[in-house]
Scaffold this motif. Structure first.
Motif: not given
Length: 344
Positions: A327-338
């Motif tokens: 999901k990170i690779k595909n930019k499917d989520i905006v995140f801070n700390k996972i």
């Protein structure tokens, strides 16, 4: 136990492996929470591991479940976080307490197996005790928080300064809080995501600027900025950092770009005329190891002066970890700390 193994870039697998066996100076820790660091992302998706089958994870907290015979001062049941760097203690930089610059270091989750697993073995020198008032989730964020402290100290932040933080991942959001804790008169936060700007406001930023919608250089034309901390690593932001810094101010580059540092002619002119200082910030370690950055962070968390809950954007079970990186690779989520939870 289950562990997240990295074989090649993009090839992450959750596998059943044997629990580690400790030696006399190590403890076995049951991992309660482990964070995905910004450095884990290029390691998992682009650069790969130092060896095939590395267990990722260096930001974590847990409970000691077994102690080696030479681990005096530690006992089963102790709540801990760990400093992931293993310095050689022999090179010129270690001898002067600059452990982050060690010539011959090891590193949990990078050069040796990390904490995206139910258990991890750790040398006693890398342990830090967590007070009961610091949750395991907060303990898993001591590392990025200590990085924020180190960056602000590299910039020689003074009470009354106006501080700009560019990039509002976990380190940036901790920097917003620590700038205030260290006496900044005004803290200004910059990012391209509105969600992150709102968290920064919640955590004490006096002003926020969405650099996708407004030019921060123009926005700060009438503001004397003493210190800019860039945690984004964006070449655009690095140039902006110089262009918004005031006379005799400091710019600290903390974010990793893996790209050339290119300053515009206007920024170079300002750098010279304003006698701006540019410094790099690397990791968070000082003397006595692991450093005051770590002890200060744990103290601030224990006293409730630094918030961690608003920084956590996602929580996942260990089995979901490969999908999270996808999901990170595909930019499917905006995140801070996972955060990843190995025992769930």
């Amino acid at each position: 136990m289950k562990a997240v193994k990295l074989y090649e870039p993009g090839n992450l697998k959750v596998e059943q492996v044997d629990s580690p066996s400790i030696d006399s100076e190590e403890v076995l820790i049951q991992v309660k929470a482990v964070g995905i660091c910004g450095s884990d992302i290029p390691r998992a998706l682009v650069k790969g591991a130092y060896y095939q089958g590395l267990t990722l994870g260096h930001e974590f907290a847990g409970i000691i479940v077994e102690c080696g015979q030479d681990t005096e001062g530690w006992k089963v049941g102790d709540r801990v976080t760990i400093a992931p760097l293993v310095p050689c203690m022999e090179c010129d930089y270690c001898k002067i307490g600059k452990y982050g610059l060690c010539d011959n270091y090891n590193y949990y989750g990078s050069r040796t197996d990390g904490a995206m697993a139910k258990y991890i073995k750790v040398h006693k020198n890398n342990l830090l005790k967590l007070p009961d008032t610091v949750s395991y989730e907060a303990g898993a964020m001591v590392d990025p928080a200590a990085n924020a402290v180190h960056g602000l100290w590299r910039g020689d932040l003074k009470p009354g300064d106006t501080v700009v933080v560019i990039g509002l991942g976990a380190i940036g959001l901790f920097a917003v809080q620590y700038a205030r804790e260290m006496g900044a008169a005004e803290v200004i936060a910059i990012d391209v995501f509105e969600e992150k700007l709102q968290v920064a406001k919640l955590l004490g930023a006096d002003r926020v600027i969405n650099s996708k919608e407004a030019d921060p250089i123009i926005e700060l034309e009438s503001t004397k900025v003493n210190l800019v901390l860039d945690t984004s690593g964006s070449p655009t932001a690095q140039n902006q950092a110089v262009s918004m810094t005031g006379k005799l101010g400091s710019v600290v580059f903390l974010g990793i770009s893996n790209k050339e540092l290119t300053l515009s002619a206007k920024s170079v002119d300002r750098l010279l005329r304003y006698e701006i200082g540019i410094r790099g910030s690397w990791n968070s370690f000082s003397d006595p190891f692991p450093g005051e950055e770590w002890s200060f962070t744990i103290e601030c968390m224990a006293k409730g002066r630094i918030q961690t809950d608003p920084i956590v954007s996602h929580r996942f079970k260990i089995d979901e970890t490969p999908d999270v990186f996808e999901k990170i690779k595909n930019k499917d989520i905006v995140f801070n700390k996972i955060l990843i939870f190995p025992e769930e």
